[in-house]
Design a protein around this motif. Structure first.
Motif, mmCIF file in Angstrom:
data_model
loop_
_atom_site.group_PDB
_atom_site.id
_atom_site.type_symbol
_atom_site.label_atom_id
_atom_site.label_comp_id
_atom_site.label_asym_id
_atom_site.label_seq_id
_atom_site.Cartn_x
_atom_site.Cartn_y
_atom_site.Cartn_z
ATOM 1 N N ASP A 66 35.223 33.779 41.543
ATOM 2 C CA ASP A 66 36.037 32.638 41.134
ATOM 3 C C ASP A 66 36.805 32.041 42.312
ATOM 4 O OD1 ASP A 66 37.037 30.876 39.168
ATOM 5 O OD2 ASP A 66 38.899 32.013 39.058
ATOM 6 N N ARG A 67 37.295 32.893 43.197
ATOM 7 C CA ARG A 67 38.083 32.416 44.336
ATOM 8 C C ARG A 67 37.233 32.121 45.565
ATOM 9 N NH1 ARG A 67 42.287 30.809 41.460
ATOM 10 N NH2 ARG A 67 43.774 32.459 40.877
ATOM 11 N N GLY A 68 35.977 32.551 45.557
ATOM 12 C CA GLY A 68 35.125 32.343 46.718
ATOM 13 C C GLY A 68 35.471 33.250 47.886
ATOM 14 N N TRP A 69 35.978 34.459 47.585
ATOM 15 C CA TRP A 69 36.367 35.417 48.623
ATOM 16 C C TRP A 69 35.247 36.421 48.860
ATOM 17 C CZ3 TRP A 69 41.612 36.688 45.823
ATOM 18 C CH2 TRP A 69 42.474 35.593 45.949
ATOM 19 N N THR A 70 35.287 37.091 50.007
ATOM 20 C CA THR A 70 34.359 38.194 50.269
ATOM 21 C C THR A 70 34.867 39.457 49.581
ATOM 22 O OG1 THR A 70 35.507 38.925 52.264
ATOM 23 C CG2 THR A 70 33.810 37.210 52.535
ATOM 24 N N ARG A 71 34.007 40.441 49.495
ATOM 25 C CA ARG A 71 34.433 41.723 48.927
ATOM 26 C C ARG A 71 35.488 42.388 49.807
ATOM 27 N NH1 ARG A 71 28.992 44.598 46.344
ATOM 28 N NH2 ARG A 71 28.330 42.779 45.135
ATOM 29 N N VAL B 60 51.274 39.936 37.353
ATOM 30 C CA VAL B 60 51.345 38.497 37.081
ATOM 31 C C VAL B 60 51.036 37.697 38.348
ATOM 32 C CG1 VAL B 60 52.905 36.619 36.472
ATOM 33 C CG2 VAL B 60 52.930 38.725 35.132
ATOM 34 N N LEU B 61 51.638 38.083 39.468
ATOM 35 C CA LEU B 61 51.402 37.360 40.721
ATOM 36 C C LEU B 61 49.975 37.560 41.223
ATOM 37 C CD1 LEU B 61 54.799 38.037 42.526
ATOM 38 C CD2 LEU B 61 54.015 35.907 41.453
ATOM 39 N N MET B 62 49.366 38.698 40.910
ATOM 40 C CA MET B 62 47.961 38.933 41.254
ATOM 41 C C MET B 62 47.071 37.907 40.559
ATOM 42 S SD MET B 62 45.878 42.489 40.530
ATOM 43 C CE MET B 62 44.084 42.613 40.653
ATOM 44 N N ALA B 63 47.407 37.575 39.322
ATOM 45 C CA ALA B 63 46.628 36.583 38.570
ATOM 46 C C ALA B 63 46.816 35.179 39.116
ATOM 47 C CB ALA B 63 47.033 36.627 37.096
ATOM 48 N N LEU B 64 47.990 34.914 39.681
ATOM 49 C CA LEU B 64 48.306 33.564 40.140
ATOM 50 C C LEU B 64 47.938 33.310 41.596
ATOM 51 C CD1 LEU B 64 51.828 33.172 38.482
ATOM 52 C CD2 LEU B 64 49.639 32.306 37.632
ATOM 53 N N ALA B 65 47.623 34.363 42.356
ATOM 54 C CA ALA B 65 47.357 34.215 43.786
ATOM 55 C C ALA B 65 46.103 33.377 44.022
ATOM 56 C CB ALA B 65 47.191 35.598 44.427
ATOM 57 N N THR B 66 46.214 32.420 44.941
ATOM 58 C CA THR B 66 45.067 31.556 45.257
ATOM 59 C C THR B 66 44.618 31.688 46.707
ATOM 60 O OG1 THR B 66 46.585 29.714 45.711
ATOM 61 C CG2 THR B 66 45.651 29.859 43.487
ATOM 62 N N SER B 67 45.253 32.560 47.459
ATOM 63 C CA SER B 67 44.839 32.809 48.841
ATOM 64 C C SER B 67 44.743 34.309 49.065
ATOM 65 C CB SER B 67 45.840 32.206 49.834
ATOM 66 O OG SER B 67 47.069 32.911 49.798
ATOM 67 N N GLY B 68 43.988 34.679 50.089
ATOM 68 C CA GLY B 68 43.855 36.098 50.387
ATOM 69 C C GLY B 68 45.184 36.730 50.741
ATOM 70 N N LEU B 69 46.052 36.001 51.440
ATOM 71 C CA LEU B 69 47.357 36.527 51.823
ATOM 72 C C LEU B 69 48.233 36.771 50.604
ATOM 73 C CD1 LEU B 69 49.298 37.285 54.117
ATOM 74 C CD2 LEU B 69 50.022 34.870 54.182
ATOM 75 N N ALA B 70 48.257 35.801 49.685
ATOM 76 C CA ALA B 70 49.057 35.967 48.465
ATOM 77 C C ALA B 70 48.509 37.110 47.608
ATOM 78 C CB ALA B 70 49.072 34.661 47.667
ATOM 79 N N PHE B 71 47.201 37.236 47.555
ATOM 80 C CA PHE B 71 46.578 38.310 46.783
ATOM 81 C C PHE B 71 46.940 39.666 47.386
ATOM 82 C CE2 PHE B 71 42.952 40.983 45.466
ATOM 83 C CZ PHE B 71 43.003 40.783 44.093
ATOM 84 N N THR B 72 46.940 39.757 48.701
ATOM 85 C CA THR B 72 47.311 41.008 49.364
ATOM 86 C C THR B 72 48.778 41.341 49.103
ATOM 87 O OG1 THR B 72 45.663 40.662 51.104
ATOM 88 C CG2 THR B 72 47.473 42.183 51.598
#
Length: 408
Positions: free
Chosen positions: A44-49, A95-107
């Motif tokens: 969905d986000r177009g990220w690598t594994r 909640v923030l994991m669901a909302l993260a749209t960048s790799g940095l925010a997800f981390t």
């Protein structure tokens, strides 16, 4: 003189086990299913594994690094406060994991925030309460019960999480789990110990510095810590990357979901059995046997034709060995060093576990992107299992003898 003879009030064993088991069921059950989010989030986000794997690697290392401090606070101020704060961090991280749209925010959310939350809501904190409130002759068994609860959480939560992702979408599923994590706070009330339990449990008080020097200067503590590194590497690599490994080989997603649930189901029996055996035989032999058997099981899994049946057999046997290292490892810490700083010392041993977890989950993603295969990491896990089997043999389980000045 009469005040010195006043017995320390403790919580009932039933209360400690019920509330502790429920907390571990939630905290460990939620995190065990994170591998199910790898495919939908990366697509969905177009990220690598590697992006997903790195965030979970940070989660594990943050959990481990914060563990000794969370344990120290729980030993000093009580588990209830630490668990309540951990529950809030857990909900916020999901909640923030669901909302993260960048790799940095997800981390930052799935990695750092959830790692901090888990340091205050899992074994080290709960086991400290068990160590202080359960008699030594039943301590290993009680820790086995708590570990079995975490395993039951995996068995219970993985199918629920899979259903939530399939029917509500991966983001809504994370919102629901965030609400569920908040239930840890009221459950923590059952682990709220009387202040007296922290003031004078187990005789004269030892300073934090003295406890750290004593443990780190013990070769048994260092060998135990080295072995726990391997546990983290193996279980987190398998838990996070096995769903994608099976998908790469053409197996249906339901096979991975069933396999993760079987790991959780059979780990209920494995952790309980390990805790029970810890009352009757040397715990270092139990640990060595678990690590060596894991290596054998992985080798057989890699050599056998990959079918749903072989996956289910692997999951069942590996599940029996999954978290069965937890009760004997923590029971050795309590047996050798006492229970005054058990959460802190257990957190230090667990930090090693989480360094292994970091490498297991991150190397899984990095080497897959580099080679297009998980084969190298599987064989690293085999070799590390042999090392851990040997490393636990020098561990000595006799209580440490302290000079009187050390407890002043």
């Amino acid at each position: 003189m009469s005040s010195a003879a006043t017995p320390t009030r403790t919580l009932s064993m039933t209360q400690v086990l019920v509330c502790g088991a429920a907390i571990v069921t939630l905290s460990m059950g939620i995190r065990h299913g994170f591998g199910l989010w790898l495919a939908p989030i990366t697509m969905d986000r177009g990220w690598t594994r590697e992006t997903f794997a790195f965030a979970l690697a940070i989660q594990n290392i943050a959990w481990g690094a914060a563990g000794p401090f969370a344990g120290m606070l729980a030993d000093r101020f009580g588990a209830f406060r630490v668990l309540a704060v951990g529950a809030l961090l857990y909900a916020a991280g999901l909640v923030l994991m669901a909302l993260a749209t960048s790799g940095l925010a997800f981390t930052g959310s799935a990695g750092l925030l959830l790692g901090l939350a888990q340091s205050g809501t899992t074994y080290a904190v709960v086991y400290g309460v068990i160590g202080r409130n359960v008699a030594p002759e039943r301590r290993s068994w009680a820790m086995g019960v708590a570990a079995a609860a975490g395993s039951f959480g995996q068995f219970l939560m993985v199918p629920v999480e899979s259903w939530l992702i399939g029917h509500w979408g991966w983001q809504s599923a994370l919102f629901v789990l965030g609400c569920a994590a908040l239930a840890i706070a009221p459950l923590a009330l059952g682990l709220k110990e009387p202040d007296q339990a922290h003031a004078a449990h187990g005789g004269p008080r030892q300073s934090v510095g003295a406890a750290l020097r004593e443990a780190l200067g013990s070769s048994s503590f260092r060998w135990l810590t080295a072995g726990y590194f391997v546990c983290g590497f193996q279980v987190v690599f398998i838990g996070v990357h096995m769903p994608s490994y099976l998908k790469d080989h053409g197996l249906a997603p339901q096979v991975a979901t069933t396999a993760l649930a079987l790991i959780g189901l059979f780990n209920v029996f494995g952790t309980y059995t390990a805790g029970l055996l810890g009352q009757r035989m040397a715990k270092r032999h139990i640990l060595s046997g678990i690590y060596l058997l894991r290596s054998v099981v992985i080798v057989l899994f890699l050599w056998a034709p990959l079918t749903p049946l072989s996956v289910y057999l692997f999951a069942a046997v590996m599940g029996f060995l999954w978290l069965s290292t937890v009760p004997p490892t923590n029971a050795i810490v309590a047996q050798v060093f006492g229970v005054q700083y058990m959460s802190m010392l257990g957190g230090i041993v667990f930090f090693s576990h989480q360094i292994g977890s970091f490498l297991g989950v991150w190397l899984g993603g990095w080497l897959y992107d580099l080679t297009g295969s998980y084969d190298v990491v599987w064989w690293i896990a085999v070799g590390l299992g042999v090392f851990a089997g040997l490393a636990n043999q020098p561990v000595r389980e006799t209580p440490i003898v302290r000079p009187v000045a050390a407890t002043a």
